[in-house]
Design an enzyme around this catalytic site. Structure first.
Site, short mmCIF file in Angstrom:
data_model
loop_
_atom_site.label_atom_id
_atom_site.label_comp_id
_atom_site.label_asym_id
_atom_site.label_seq_id
_atom_site.Cartn_x
_atom_site.Cartn_y
_atom_site.Cartn_z
N SER A 64 -3.17 -20.61 -5.36
CA SER A 64 -2.48 -21.06 -6.44
C SER A 64 -3.50 -21.52 -7.61
O SER A 64 -3.17 -21.65 -8.91
CB SER A 64 -1.36 -22.22 -6.05
OG SER A 64 -2.15 -23.19 -5.49
N ASN A 76 -4.63 -6.08 -8.21
CA ASN A 76 -3.42 -5.35 -7.42
C ASN A 76 -2.42 -6.18 -7.10
O ASN A 76 -1.54 -5.87 -6.49
CB ASN A 76 -4.02 -4.53 -6.22
CG ASN A 76 -4.49 -5.60 -5.16
OD1 ASN A 76 -4.82 -6.57 -5.29
ND2 ASN A 76 -4.79 -4.99 -4.16
N ASP A 82 -3.75 -2.60 6.18
CA ASP A 82 -2.98 -2.15 7.51
C ASP A 82 -3.82 -2.17 8.76
O ASP A 82 -4.98 -2.39 8.47
CB ASP A 82 -2.27 -0.75 7.29
CG ASP A 82 -3.29 0.28 7.14
OD1 ASP A 82 -4.20 0.51 7.95
OD2 ASP A 82 -3.27 1.07 6.15
#
Length: 144
Positions: A64, A76, A82
């Site tokens: 934040s 992005n 993954d």
């Protein structure tokens, strides 16, 4: 309890830690000194490679305070790593753009991550009408 296998590619950053009861997110730190000019984009090294538990992926997002403290936005918006990205040299990095001139130091906390179970298998059913209440379309919430 799941186990993350961590390979530290930098001996200058603090070790990852989970602060039980305080947050579901784990801070990631810059593993390099970075000076950026407004409008510049680059990948910042996070100094780790990770082997995630089978069936999980990592979601990497800004903290934040990242924009306020450093003037950085993650290009992005959310990175997904993954479980197959798990080799010795599969270093985690964060793609950022500076909106103002900034300096990031080694060990500055610049983003965070959590792991999530893979999405379950889904099937798709085409219908003529949905059963939910119509709320008026995108962007209509809160308008009188």
């Amino acid at each position: 309890m799941e186990t993350l296998k961590i390979r530290y590619l930098s001996d200058k950053i603090e070790k990852l830690r989970f602060i039980d009861g305080k947050s579901d997110w784990i801070d990631l730190r810059s593993a390099e000194e970075v000076n950026m000019k407004a409008g510049e984009a680059r990948l910042i090294s996070l100094g780790i490679a990770v082997q995630l538990p089978k069936g999980y992926e990592a979601h990497v997002v800004p903290r934040s305070s990242t924009f306020k403290n450093f003037g950085l936005i993650q290009t992005n918006h959310m990175g997904v790593i993954d479980e197959s990205y798990c080799g010795d040299h599969d270093e985690w990095k964060v793609p950022v753009m500076a909106v103002r001139d900034t300096c990031i130091h080694v060990n500055d906390r610049i983003c965070q991550f959590r792991i999530m179970a893979h999405q379950p298998a889904l099937q798709f059913e085409e219908v003529e009408h949905l059963e939910g209440c119509d709320r008026g379309g995108f962007g209509t919430t809160g308008k009188q």
